[in-house]
Design an enzyme around this catalytic site. Structure first.
Site, PDB file in Angstrom:
ATOM      1  N   ASN A 111      31.243  43.000  49.356  1.00 14.91           N
ATOM      2  CA  ASN A 111      32.122  43.938  49.942  1.00 14.91           C
ATOM      3  C   ASN A 111      32.954  44.173  48.458  1.00 14.91           C
ATOM      4  O   ASN A 111      32.451  45.581  48.912  1.00 14.91           O
ATOM      5  CB  ASN A 111      33.250  43.407  50.500  1.00 14.91           C
ATOM      6  CG  ASN A 111      34.513  44.185  50.889  1.00 14.91           C
ATOM      7  OD1 ASN A 111      34.071  44.951  51.302  1.00 14.91           O
ATOM      8  ND2 ASN A 111      35.188  43.398  51.955  1.00 14.91           N
ATOM      9  N   ASP A 112      33.778  43.706  47.824  1.00  8.61           N
ATOM     10  CA  ASP A 112      34.585  44.511  46.958  1.00  8.61           C
ATOM     11  C   ASP A 112      33.314  45.246  46.560  1.00  8.61           C
ATOM     12  O   ASP A 112      33.371  46.672  45.627  1.00  8.61           O
ATOM     13  CB  ASP A 112      35.057  43.398  45.426  1.00  8.61           C
ATOM     14  CG  ASP A 112      36.197  43.475  46.578  1.00  8.61           C
ATOM     15  OD1 ASP A 112      36.530  43.927  47.830  1.00  8.61           O
ATOM     16  OD2 ASP A 112      36.720  42.132  46.307  1.00  8.61           O
ATOM     17  N   VAL A 113      32.115  44.647  46.194  1.00  6.40           N
ATOM     18  CA  VAL A 113      31.510  45.044  45.571  1.00  6.40           C
ATOM     19  C   VAL A 113      30.977  46.777  45.494  1.00  6.40           C
ATOM     20  O   VAL A 113      30.097  47.478  44.566  1.00  6.40           O
ATOM     21  CB  VAL A 113      29.936  44.550  44.496  1.00  6.40           C
ATOM     22  CG1 VAL A 113      30.870  43.487  43.488  1.00  6.40           C
ATOM     23  CG2 VAL A 113      29.208  43.901  44.879  1.00  6.40           C
ATOM     24  N   ALA A 144      39.246  40.951  46.124  1.00 10.78           N
ATOM     25  CA  ALA A 144      40.951  41.736  45.620  1.00 10.78           C
ATOM     26  C   ALA A 144      42.145  41.503  46.861  1.00 10.78           C
ATOM     27  O   ALA A 144      42.600  42.158  45.618  1.00 10.78           O
ATOM     28  CB  ALA A 144      39.670  42.837  44.654  1.00 10.78           C
TER      29      ALA A 144
END
Lengths: 465, 102
Positions: free
Chosen positions: A394-396, A435
């Site tokens: 997700n965040d990456v 995050a």
């Protein structure tokens, strides 16, 4: 009984073999040979120790017995452990190294004659300093790894635990540890030794509880480093070259991995250690979330898109590990390949819960390692690919990291997934990642959300291909 | 004047840190998990100290208050040595290249 000089040379040889063991890991072809060097180094070190003591009495039989018991447990775990549980296993192993260092230090403190360090109450100053540092770092490694283990295992909540006055308390204990080492060395009193151990156990515990689940790659690497420094400290006490070399190797290895992980998140080491950012952002993100339209699809749509693609890039993340979807994924890719579609895998440095976590899982599912690429190697290829298949990451992939300086993840290197012609995003819901921020990618024109369990969705796609 | 042996050990230590630094940077990122498990196994060479500690008792009392910690450390380190090397072996055996004739 062999002479001290001869045994020192053998310890040096085993130290060199350990260097070769790490050197072998520079490529998968040489790695297995490297591991054998490591085993050989260990066998030499243990054998030489026996020979240099030269006391094959009843005690010796007990030593073998304990090695046998420990070894069987270790072997049993090594064969039974599923690959998805590697982070927990490594954290658990770190704790054992830490505790072993503590035990050796305690034993040396109680019976210094056996190690030629002086007498109880009158231990050589240098040895006492080395011993107490080894014991303190070992204790920190032990309790820290236990917390990391519990968090990874899910026994303890992965969310950061913070409380008021946490940092002053930690600072106080760290100063206390230094004072205790000083007092221990000046008075030789065993009371200070025990208090030192307690304080070190406590600080290890306190240092890790505020760190959140997705920061675990940094924590595990850091504890890896600590276990090395603890071994080196004990190595100085025992005047043993093999231990000193190994301690230095492991210590720097863990430090480099921590650095790589921090860089992968664009955060400073201290920022990670002082507590996760998920803690503060949770509340704001849920309240300010606006309802934006997303396109969602099913396995049929996804299969259609992929069938008409000529190249597909797969972006795996921790979610793939949780859903155990790596085998299903490989089957899907096999089907794609039969249709002459080019498939490669893109791994972000902090994907998963430990360095290299995704690579091991893919290797387990028989994905050839030359189809798996690191961020820098593959990031330019997204623009030319037809489909990006994001599974459990997700965040990456969040493009916000490149565009919005206000975002907490701004500056973090991300995979340029949005440059693909179309993006398939397998996820259970629209909830934000670790995050605590919304992923802009969800709302892009070329993104199709596939709301499902990663494994089930992958299997369904394969059926529809 | 003779040089304190501690200085020699310190030299080995510092140089090993540099060796470690360059060797670990050359490790391919895809093998970082095996790297961690193998460093785990080799740092258990601390078993050397544990064996000395365990054998420090005399024949009348194999288990005294000091050697018992040695024996416990032996068991812990042995778990790590066997577990660490074997699990590394198991992982490394899975890394395969693409089959040519496919």
């Amino acid at each position: 009984m062999i002479s001290a000089n001869l045994s020192a040379i053998f310890y040096l040889i085993s130290g060199v073999l350990f260097i070769l063991a790490l050197r072998g890991l520079s490529s998968p072809e040489t790695s297995r040979q490297g591991n054998l060097f490591g085993i050989l180094g260990m066998v030499i070190a243990v054998t030489v120790t026996f020979l240099s003591i030269g006391n094959f009495s009843v005690g010796f039989i007990f030593v073998l017995l304990f090695i046998l018991v420990g070894g069987s447990i270790g072997a049993f775990i090594a064969y039974k452990i599923p690959m998805t549980a590697m982070p927990e296993l490594v954290a658990g192993f770190h704790s054992l190294v830490g505790l072993a260092a503590v035990f050796v230090a305690i034993s040396a403190f109680l019976n210094p004659e056996a190690f030629n360090l002086g007498y109880p109450g009158n231990i050589k100053l240098g040895s006492l300093i080395e011993m107490s540092i080894g014991a303190a770092v070992g204790a920190i490694t032990f309790s820290g790894s236990i917390i990391a283990f519990l968090k990874l295992q899910g026994i303890m909540s992965g969310s950061p635990i913070t409380f008021k006055g946490q940092h002053p308390l930690n600072a106080f204990i760290l100063v206390l540890i230094i004072i205790l080492i000083y007092l221990l060395c000046s008075t030789q009193s065993s009371n200070f030794f025990w208090i030192l151990l307690i304080a070190s156990f406590l600080i290890g515990f306190l240092l890790i509880i505020p760190i959140g689940g997705a920061d675990m790659p940094v924590v595990i690497s850091m504890l890896n480093s600590y276990s090395g420094w603890a071994a080196a400290g004990i190595g100085f006490t025992l005047e043993n070259t093999a231990l000193i070399i190994t301690g230095a190797l492991v210590g720097s290895s863990g430090a480099i991995l921590s650095y790589i992980m921090c860089k992968g998140m664009n955060r400073s080491f201290f920022n990670v250690i002082l507590g996760g950012f998920g803690a503060t952002d949770d509340t704001t993100s849920s309240s300010t979330k606006e309802q934006r339209p997303v396109k969602s699809g099913n396995a049929d749509d996804a299969a259609f898109l992929m069938k008409n693609a000529s190249s597909v890039i797969i972006v795996p993340g921790y979610g793939m590990a949780v859903a155990q979807a790596q085998h299903a994924l490989r089957e899907m890719v096999d089907t794609l390949k039969k249709n002459d579609i080019k498939v490669s895998y893109a791994i972000h440095p902090v994907a998963g819960r430990m360095p290299g976590h995704m690579n091991v899982l893919l290797a387990e599912a028989n994905v050839p390692y030359d189809e798996v690429f690191e961020l820098e190697e593959i990031n330019n290829d997204f623009a030319n690919a037809d489909v990006a298949f994001v599974i459990g990451a997700n965040d990456v992939t969040n493009p916000v990291a490149k565009t919005d300086p206000q975002s907490p993840i701004y500056g973090m290197p991300v995979l340029d997934v949005e440059k693909c012609k179309s993006v398939l995003f397998v996820k259970r819901s629209l909830s934000p990642g670790y995050a605590g921020i919304d992923n802009d990618l969800f709302y892009r024109e070329n993104t199709l959300m596939l709301f499902a369990d990663a494994k089930k969705m992958t299997e369904d796609i394969t059926k529809n291909l | 004047m003779e040089i304190d042996p501690l200085i020699f050990r310190l030299s080995i230590f510092i140089l090993s840190i540099f060796v470690g630094y360059y060797v670990v940077w050359s490790v391919t990122p895809s093998l970082h998990t095996p790297l961690m498990s193998v460093t785990n196994a080799i740092s258990s060479v601390i078993i050397v100290g544990a064996i000395i500690a365990g054998l420090s008792g005399n024949s009348n009392s194999i288990f005294n208050n000091s050697s018992i910690f040695g024996f416990l450390a032996i068991a812990l380190a042995a778990i790590n040595i066997f577990g660490g090397f074997l699990v590394t072996q198991r992982m490394l055996a899975m890394y395969k290249k693409k089959k040519k004739n496919k």
